[in-house]
Design a protein around this motif. Structure first.
Motif, PDB file in Angstrom:
ATOM      1  N   VAL A   1      52.861  31.470  30.731  1.00  0.00           N
ATOM      2  CA  VAL A   1      52.402  31.449  32.110  1.00  0.00           C
ATOM      3  C   VAL A   1      51.248  30.457  32.192  1.00  0.00           C
ATOM      4  O   VAL A   1      50.233  30.630  31.519  1.00  0.00           O
ATOM      5  N   GLN A   2      51.411  29.420  32.989  1.00  0.00           N
ATOM      6  CA  GLN A   2      50.348  28.449  33.198  1.00  0.00           C
ATOM      7  C   GLN A   2      49.741  28.712  34.559  1.00  0.00           C
ATOM      8  O   GLN A   2      50.454  28.747  35.564  1.00  0.00           O
ATOM      9  N   MET A   3      48.405  28.900  34.575  1.00  0.00           N
ATOM     10  CA  MET A   3      47.744  29.218  35.835  1.00  0.00           C
ATOM     11  C   MET A   3      46.270  28.862  35.747  1.00  0.00           C
ATOM     12  O   MET A   3      45.727  28.656  34.668  1.00  0.00           O
ATOM     13  N   ALA A   4      45.650  28.810  36.903  1.00  0.00           N
ATOM     14  CA  ALA A   4      44.218  28.573  36.967  1.00  0.00           C
ATOM     15  C   ALA A   4      43.487  29.829  36.493  1.00  0.00           C
ATOM     16  O   ALA A   4      43.965  30.949  36.659  1.00  0.00           O
ATOM     17  N   LYS A   5      42.327  29.633  35.893  1.00  0.00           N
ATOM     18  CA  LYS A   5      41.505  30.761  35.465  1.00  0.00           C
ATOM     19  C   LYS A   5      41.048  31.563  36.667  1.00  0.00           C
ATOM     20  O   LYS A   5      40.980  31.055  37.769  1.00  0.00           O
ATOM     21  N   GLY A   6      40.755  32.832  36.426  1.00  0.00           N
ATOM     22  CA  GLY A   6      40.175  33.644  37.479  1.00  0.00           C
ATOM     23  C   GLY A   6      40.816  35.004  37.663  1.00  0.00           C
ATOM     24  O   GLY A   6      40.279  35.829  38.392  1.00  0.00           O
ATOM     25  N   ARG A   7      41.939  35.267  37.027  1.00  0.00           N
ATOM     26  CA  ARG A   7      42.577  36.584  37.186  1.00  0.00           C
ATOM     27  C   ARG A   7      41.872  37.587  36.291  1.00  0.00           C
ATOM     28  O   ARG A   7      41.353  37.262  35.234  1.00  0.00           O
ATOM     29  N   THR A   8      41.894  38.843  36.703  1.00  0.00           N
ATOM     30  CA  THR A   8      41.257  39.906  35.925  1.00  0.00           C
ATOM     31  C   THR A   8      42.192  40.362  34.807  1.00  0.00           C
ATOM     32  O   THR A   8      43.407  40.114  34.841  1.00  0.00           O
ATOM     33  N   ILE A   9      41.606  41.069  33.855  1.00  0.00           N
ATOM     34  CA  ILE A   9      42.419  41.650  32.781  1.00  0.00           C
ATOM     35  C   ILE A   9      43.424  42.639  33.366  1.00  0.00           C
ATOM     36  O   ILE A   9      44.577  42.700  32.930  1.00  0.00           O
ATOM     37  N   ALA A  10      43.018  43.400  34.369  1.00  0.00           N
ATOM     38  CA  ALA A  10      43.932  44.361  35.005  1.00  0.00           C
ATOM     39  C   ALA A  10      45.131  43.646  35.633  1.00  0.00           C
ATOM     40  O   ALA A  10      46.265  44.121  35.519  1.00  0.00           O
TER      41      ALA A  10
END
Length: 72
Positions: free
Chosen positions: A6-15
């Protein structure tokens, strides 16, 4: 043995990531008829200043908070 990247920008939570891997793993097991322990999910995360589309950096296009929990 499926390896899902999965390639994505940083910023998602662990949850958020945990919910995603649970869902993707469950679907991969059903679709590919494999054991759960054979499914690997890898997150490649990028700073928004290092990602662009339509000729514009995402840090500029979407701002700092985009994609983070609590933002629209």
């Amino acid at each position: 043995m499926p390896i899902i990247t999965v390639q994505m920008a940083k910023g998602r939570t662990i949850a958020q990531k945990q919910q995603f891997v649970e869902t993707v793993t469950r679907e991969a097991v059903q679709t590919f008829n494999v054991k759960e322990e054979w499914v690997t999910v890898i997150f490649d995360e990028y700073e928004r200043e290092n990602w662009a589309s339509s000729g514009e950096l995402h840090a500029v296009k979407f701002g700092e908070g985009c994609g983070k929990e609590g933002s629209e």
